[in-house]
Design an enzyme around this catalytic site. Structure first.
Site, mmCIF file in Angstrom:
data_model
loop_
_atom_site.group_PDB
_atom_site.id
_atom_site.type_symbol
_atom_site.label_atom_id
_atom_site.label_comp_id
_atom_site.label_asym_id
_atom_site.label_seq_id
_atom_site.Cartn_x
_atom_site.Cartn_y
_atom_site.Cartn_z
ATOM 1 N N SER A 480 -14.505 44.158 30.260
ATOM 2 C CA SER A 480 -14.825 43.333 29.103
ATOM 3 C C SER A 480 -15.373 44.152 27.937
ATOM 4 C CB SER A 480 -15.799 42.230 29.528
ATOM 5 O OG SER A 480 -15.840 41.199 28.589
ATOM 6 N N ASP A 491 -8.641 54.499 20.411
ATOM 7 C CA ASP A 491 -7.749 54.196 19.289
ATOM 8 C C ASP A 491 -8.125 54.963 18.025
ATOM 9 O OD1 ASP A 491 -6.303 52.502 20.864
ATOM 10 O OD2 ASP A 491 -7.346 50.683 20.223
ATOM 11 N N LYS A 505 -9.991 42.829 31.970
ATOM 12 C CA LYS A 505 -10.301 41.461 31.543
ATOM 13 C C LYS A 505 -10.392 41.423 30.027
ATOM 14 C CE LYS A 505 -13.313 37.496 31.909
ATOM 15 N NZ LYS A 505 -13.284 37.237 30.462
#
Length: 703
Positions: A480, A491, A505
Site C-alpha cells: 500500500s 519513477d 495492493k
C-alpha cells in the site's frame, strides 16, 4: 494501510447511510434441514442485501453488471466457501444446486435470499453427518485404523469430482481421520491422548454448528456475492463491523497479527510492526493456528474449523496477559503439519514503537570505508488526534524522518537506505509527504475513481531535503503506502529499489454503513506517477533478492478475483534513467556475492524446498513411509541450516529444534542494544549495492 484509504474515500464519495429501496416479492423454497428450519432471512437482511446490490452497482470501481455471468461466479464462490475441499456435498446435492447457477443475479435483485439459506442449511446437514461419522469412528472403531497399508490421501481436492454418494464420503473421511491420527502419533502423542483430542475437536465443532444463527448464513452468502467483485469488497455483520478489515487486525490489546481464514485453519497474513508478535519473532506470515490457550498453563482450545471472528475473540485480551498459540509453522512446508506452541504477551501497539529509526552501516569497498545511513520505517503513521487538535509537535513518519535525515547528514553519510521491509502501509498523507522529502515539488501518486476521474496528489516542497545516493529496500510484505513511496522513488529515478516484489495492493476501500451491518467496497485504484498501477503487480525491484515467503501464497496476486494490473496516462514526463547503464553490473555483482553469502543461500534454498514440497499432491498414510518422509524433510532442513551455520562459524545442530532458523535471517533486532545493522545480511547487501553504484558512477565521471 486500509484505514487511511477509507478516510480519503469517505471525504470524496457522496454515499448515503441507507438507500431507500422497496423490497421485491420473495420466492420461497422449502428448507432442507429440519434442525435449522427456523433459520430464515429477516426483513433487515433483505433490505441490507438490496443496499449491497445497489452500492456495488453504483460505486464499485469496476461497476461490473449483475448478470448471468456474475451469478455463475457467485455460485462457484459460495460452494468454494462452504466446501473448499469437496468433502461434504455429494454429486446429487450439486445437481440440485445447479438450478440456481444462473439465477442468483435475479434473486438478489429481488431480495430473495432463501436459496442462499437453503444451500447453507444443506451444508449444515452434510457437515453434521460428517462430524457424527467421525465421532462414531473414533468412539467405536479407533483400534481398527491400520497404518501398515499403502493408502494415500489426496491433498488438494479443490478440483476433485464431487462424491457420488455417502459411501464415497465415508471413505474420504476415514482417510482424513487416519491422517490426523498419524500426524498426532508422529508428534509423540499416545493412542488415548489422540482419541480424546480428536473426539473433543469434533464434538466441539458439532456443538458450535448447532449454534449457527441466521446472521452467520446471511454474512456467508452476501460475502460470496460481494467478493466476486474483488477480494477487499466485503459485507460485515453488525457483530463484526468493529473488525474493519476481512483480515481482522489484532493491533488493539492483542498480539498484533493480521489473520484470515484458510480452509479449516486461521492463517497469519502479516504482523503489525512493533506489535507483540513482531517483537517476539516466533510467529511468521503463513503460519496456521491450531489451538489457543490463556495464560502460562491454560488448556489449549482446539480452533480448527472455527470461524475467524471466534478465533480472534480468543486471541484478544487485556494488556499484559499471556496467550499461547499452537501453530503449524510456514517453514514446515505445505504438507508437514507438525506443530509447536509459542507464547505471546498481549499489548497495545504504541505509536512511538512504530517510529522510524536510524543506524549507520559501516562497510569497506575496495579498501575504502563507506558510511551508509539507514532509516527503517515500520509503518506510515501519524497522530491524527494530535494533528486535529492543532498540536505543533504531533508525531508522524515524515517529521521523524526529517529529524533522522538531519542527524545522518551531520554524520556525513555516503549514501542512504530506506528500509520498508514488512511495512504494510498506513497514512496516504504521510506517503505523499515523505516522497516530497526526496523529490521536492511534484506529483506523488494518482487516484483513479470509478467514474474515471483521476486525482493527482502532489507535494509542494520547493526542493528535496536529501539529494544524495539512495536505495529503498522492500519485500513481499511491503504494501500500500510503502508501494506508493517505492514506486515514486523508482519513477523519478530517485533511488535504486532493492529486495523482493512488493505485495501489490493498489486499491482504495471505503466502509459504508447499511441499515444492517456495513459494506466495505473498493471504489478507486492507486497509480504511480508513471501511470503504472501498483495493483496486483506491486513494485518490481531494480535488483532482486530471494524471497522469504512464496509469492504464490502471499500477496495480492494470490487472492481470488484480485483486480488486474493496468496503466493510465502518466503524470510526469519520465526522464532518462540514470541507473540504467549500471543495472546489469549491479545485478551481476550482487549475484556473485549472494552465491556465497550463507544467509542468501539459506533463504533461496529454503524457499525452493518449500515450493518443491507444495507441489506434492498426495501423502502416504503408511506409518513407516510417513516417518521416513518426515525425517527426510527434517534432514534436508538440517543440511540447509548447518551449511549456513558452518559458513558463519557457528555451532552446528544435531537436529532441527523448535526454533525456526529462518527467523535469524529475517529478524529485526533493532530493540536489542547489542544488535548491529551489519548483522542483517539483506541490509548489508543493500549497502554494498549502493557502494557499487557509487564506484561505477565515479569511474564513468573520471572518463
Amino acid at each position: 494501510m486500509i484505514a487511511s484509504a477509507a478516510r480519503l474515500a469517505k471525504t470524496r464519495t457522496p454515499l448515503r447511510t441507507a438507500l431507500t429501496l422497496a423490497l421485491a416479492g420473495c420466492l420461497s423454497l422449502p428448507a432442507w434441514g429440519a434442525a435449522w428450519q427456523d433459520l430464515k432471512p429477516t426483513r433487515e437482511q433483505q433490505l441490507a442485501s438490496l443496499n449491497v446490490v445497489e452500492l456495488l452497482r453504483r460505486y464499485h470501481y469496476n461497476k461490473p453488471p449483475l448478470d448471468d455471468s456474475r451469478s455463475s461466479k457467485i455460485y462457484d464462490s459460495y460452494l468454494k466457501l462452504l466446501d473448499p475441499n469437496r468433502s461434504y456435498f455429494t454429486a446429487a446435492d450439486i445437481e440440485q444446486f445447479d438450478t440456481y447457477r444462473l439465477r442468483f443475479d435475479e434473486l438478489l435483485q429481488q431480495a430473495d435470499l432463501q436459496p442462499g439459506f437453503d444451500i447453507y442449511i444443506r451444508h449444515l446437514e452434510r457437515l453434521t453427518e460428517r462430524l457424527n461419522f467421525a465421532i462414531n469412528q473414533l468412539e467405536n472403531h479407533f483400534d481398527s485404523f491400520d497404518f501398515d497399508s499403502e493408502a494415500v490421501l489426496q491433498l488438494d481436492r479443490e478440483e476433485a469430482p464431487w462424491a457420488k454418494n455417502t459411501a464415497e464420503l465415508d471413505e474420504l473421511w476415514r482417510l482424513r481421520l487416519k491422517d490426523e491420527i498419524l500426524r498426532l502419533k508422529l508428534a509423540g502423542k499416545d493412542a488415548k491422548g489422540i482419541q480424546e483430542l480428536l473426539l473433543k475437536r469434533y464434538k466441539n465443532q458439532l456443538k458450535r454448528l448447532n449454534q449457527t444463527r441466521d446472521e452467520d448464513i446471511f454474512q456467508a452468502y452476501i460475502n460470496a456475492f460481494a467478493m466476486t467483485y474483488d477480494p477487499h469488497t466485503q459485507y460485515l455483520s453488525p457483530d463484526n463491523a468493529e473488525n474493519f478489515d476481512i483480515n481482522m487486525s489484532l493491533s488493539l490489546e492483542g498480539i498484533g497479527a493480521v489473520l484470515q481464514t484458510d480452509s479449516d485453519y486461521v492463517k497469519v497474513v502479516r504482523l503489525v510492526p512493533a506489535g507483540p508478535a513482531d517483537k517476539g519473532k516466533q510467529l511468521q506470515p503463513a503460519d496456521r493456528i491450531v489451538s489457543v490457550g490463556q495464560g502460562d498453563k491454560g488448556e489449549l482450545t482446539d480452533v480448527i474449523g472455527w470461524r475467524l471472528d471466534e478465533v480472534v475473540k480468543l486471541i484478544r485480551g487485556p494488556k499484559g496477559s499471556t496467550v499461547r498459540l499452537e501453530i503449524i509453522p510456514s517453514a514446515n512446508g505445505a504438507n508437514d503439519l507438525s506443530t509447536k506452541v509459542i507464547q505471546i504477551t498481549r499489548d497495545a501497539v504504541k505509536l512511538e514503537e512504530q517510529a522510524a529509526k536510524k543506524s549507520i552501516l559501516n562497510l569497506t569497498d575496495n579498501g575504502k570505508p563507506v558510511k551508509v545511513g539507514v532509516i527503517e520505517i515500520p509503518a506510515f503513521y501519524m497522530d491524527f488526534k494530535a494533528y486535529r487538535e492543532g498540536k505543533s509537535d504531533y508525531k508522524s513518519t515524515t517529521r521523524d524522518v526529517k529529524r533522522l535525515l538531519k542527524e545522518l547528514q551531520a554524520e556525513k553519510i555516503d549514501g542512504l537506505v530506506i528500509d520498508l521491509r514488512n511495512n504494510g502501509g498506513g497514512s496516504l498523507q504521510e506517503a505523499n509527504e515523505l516522497t516530497g522529502l526526496f523529490i521536492g515539488q511534484g506529483p506523488t501518486v494518482l487516484v483513479r475513481n470509478s467514474d474515471g476521474r483521476v486525482d493527482v496528489l502532489s507535494d509542494d516542497r520547493s526542493k528535496p531535503m536529501y539529494q544524495g545516493p539512495m536505495a529503498v529496500l522492500v519485500n513481499r510484505l511491503s504494501a500500500s503506502a510503502s508501494e506508493i513511496f517505492a514506486g515514486a522513488m523508482q519513477d523519478y529515478h530517485r533511488a535504486l529499489i532493492l529486495g523482493g516484489q512488493t505485495f501489490g495492493k493498489g486499491t482504495v476501500q471505503t466502509v459504508q454503513p447499511l441499515n444492517h451491518g456495513e459494506l466495505k467496497l473498493t471504489l478507486a485504484k492507486f497509480y504511480r506517477v508513471s501511470g503504472k498501477s501498483t495493483q496486483h503487480q506491486g513494485v518490481i525491484p531494480d535488483v532482486s533478492y530471494p524471497s522469504i515467503v512464496d509469492v504464490k501464497e502471499i500477496g495480492e496476486s494470490a487472492l481470488p478475483e484480485a483486480l488486474p494490473y493496468d496503466s493510465i496516462r502518466p503524470a510526469i514526463n519520465v526522464s532518462k534513467n540514470p541507473y540504467a547503464p549500471y543495472l546489469q553490473q549491479l545485478q551481476d555483482r550482487h549475484l556473485l556475492r549472494a552465491a556465497n553469502d550463507p544467509d542468501f543461500v539459506f533463504t533461496r534454498d529454503s524457499l525452493q524446498l518449500a515450493q518443491k514440497l507444495a507441489k506434492e499432491t498426495t501423502l502416504t498414510l503408511n506409518e513407516k513411509g510417513r516417518r521416513a518422509y518426515k525425517e527426510a524433510i527434517e534432514q534436508q532442513r538440517l543440511v540447509l541450516e548447518n551449511a549456513r551455520r558452518k559458513a558463519k562459524g557457528e555451532e552446528l545442530l544435531s537436529k532441527i529444534d523448535d526454533e525456526d532458523p529462518l527467523e535469524e535471517v529475517v529478524a529485526d533486532d533493532s530493540d536489542d542494544p547489542h544488535s548491529k545493522p551489519e548483522d542483517d545480511a539483506f541490509l548489508v547487501e543493500s549497502g554494498r549495492i549502493l557502494a557499487d553504484y557509487l564506484t561505477l558512477q565515479q569511474r564513468v565521471a573520471k572518463h
